[in-house]
Design an enzyme around this catalytic site. Structure first.
Site, mmCIF file in Angstrom:
data_model
loop_
_atom_site.group_PDB
_atom_site.id
_atom_site.type_symbol
_atom_site.label_atom_id
_atom_site.label_comp_id
_atom_site.label_asym_id
_atom_site.label_seq_id
_atom_site.Cartn_x
_atom_site.Cartn_y
_atom_site.Cartn_z
ATOM 1 N N PHE A 20 56.610 11.527 33.355
ATOM 2 C CA PHE A 20 56.785 11.131 31.970
ATOM 3 C C PHE A 20 56.856 9.604 31.893
ATOM 4 C CE2 PHE A 20 57.620 15.339 30.417
ATOM 5 C CZ PHE A 20 57.514 15.234 29.026
ATOM 6 N N HIS A 50 62.265 15.365 38.354
ATOM 7 C CA HIS A 50 61.245 16.029 37.539
ATOM 8 C C HIS A 50 59.828 15.737 38.040
ATOM 9 C CE1 HIS A 50 64.238 17.095 34.411
ATOM 10 N NE2 HIS A 50 64.799 15.961 34.784
ATOM 11 N N HIS A 54 59.228 21.600 39.448
ATOM 12 C CA HIS A 54 60.676 21.408 39.417
ATOM 13 C C HIS A 54 61.341 22.427 38.497
ATOM 14 C CE1 HIS A 54 59.228 19.011 35.985
ATOM 15 N NE2 HIS A 54 60.365 19.359 35.399
ATOM 16 N N ASP A 56 64.471 22.698 35.784
ATOM 17 C CA ASP A 56 65.442 21.973 34.965
ATOM 18 C C ASP A 56 66.803 22.644 35.063
ATOM 19 O OD1 ASP A 56 63.542 20.197 34.073
ATOM 20 O OD2 ASP A 56 63.344 21.094 32.077
ATOM 21 N N HIS A 60 70.159 18.939 31.942
ATOM 22 C CA HIS A 60 69.021 18.154 31.453
ATOM 23 C C HIS A 60 68.972 18.119 29.928
ATOM 24 C CE1 HIS A 60 65.128 16.323 31.250
ATOM 25 N NE2 HIS A 60 64.503 17.417 30.851
ATOM 26 N N HIS A 162 63.558 23.808 24.702
ATOM 27 C CA HIS A 162 64.669 23.632 25.638
ATOM 28 C C HIS A 162 65.979 24.116 25.008
ATOM 29 C CE1 HIS A 162 62.003 20.971 28.031
ATOM 30 N NE2 HIS A 162 62.826 21.229 29.019
ATOM 31 N N GLU A 174 58.621 23.851 35.608
ATOM 32 C CA GLU A 174 57.552 23.048 34.995
ATOM 33 C C GLU A 174 56.674 22.426 36.074
ATOM 34 O OE1 GLU A 174 60.078 21.719 31.008
ATOM 35 O OE2 GLU A 174 60.294 20.549 32.851
#
Length: 211
Positions: A20, A50, A54, A56, A60, A162, A174
């Site tokens: 990201f 991440h 991975h 979460d 998170h 989420h 993800e």
């Protein structure tokens, strides 16, 4: 007939792995190298948890949520279903997956890419519609996964899917690579590390043929 029995669904992790925007890339330095005076190579790595495939943690997306090392491993190990929703657009709507929801196991992985971009950031990634997550939860699903970097749109500030995960006490994977995985049921093995303070953990995710 597909004769494979094991699918590695984890992308490679290295300094060029996409993250990201603003997140911490993978980097590595050598603390010791093999020489006449040293018998081993030893490295130090820095990365966002991440990066790559991975899991979460509730931490998170919930300020008081559990760290990844505190959550049970059961959701990350067991029968799962891979469902194709290739080129579905911005959101995985129920209509994209309803062809494969009869008799769902507790784990669902959705493929959205024809070929997952393992070396480039995709700001237009596909994500789950929150209603899709709710309906999967209603059917007893405990873990959802996706082959993009997030179950929410990359520019989301509210992380609605989420938040459904938080409300329904579900787990998420993800950045999976599902390019070569046919639709169907498999055994998922994707155990997070026991990181007692982290908001996520890398996983080496694999699928195994059911026997």
């Amino acid at each position: 007939m597909n004769q494979r029995s094991l699918w590695d669904i984890s992308p490679p992790v290295h300094s060029a792995s996409p993250v990201f925007p603003g997140d911490t890339r993978y980097s590595q330095r050598w603390c010791a190298t093999i020489t006449p005076d040293c018998p081993v190579n030893v490295s130090a790595i820095t990365l966002s948890p991440h990066v790559g495939a991975h899991a979460d943690a509730p931490l998170h997306y919930d300020a008081t949520g559990a760290a990844i090392g505190e959550i049970p491993l059961t959701p990350f190990l067991g029968t799962c279903r891979v469902i194709h929703a290739i080129s579905c657009g911005p959101l995985i709507e129920w209509r994209h997956i309803e062809h494969a929801v009869a008799g769902l196991p507790e784990r669902v992985l959705v493929r959205t890419y024809e070929r997952m971009p393992q070396h480039a950031w995709d700001g237009a990634l596909s994500a789950y519609a929150p209603d899709t997550v709710r309906r999967l939860a209603d059917l007893g699903v405990k873990l959802i996964g996706i082959d993009t970097a997030s179950i929410d749109p990359a520019d989301s500030k509210t992380l609605d899917s989420h938040q459904v995960i938080r409300q329904r006490d579900m787990r998420v994977l993800e950045n999976l690579v599902l390019d070569d995985v046919p639709e169907g049921d498999y055994e998922l093995i994707a155990l997070p590390l026991k990181l007692t303070q982290a908001d996520a953990s890398p996983v080496r995710a694999v699928l195994r043929a059911l026997r």
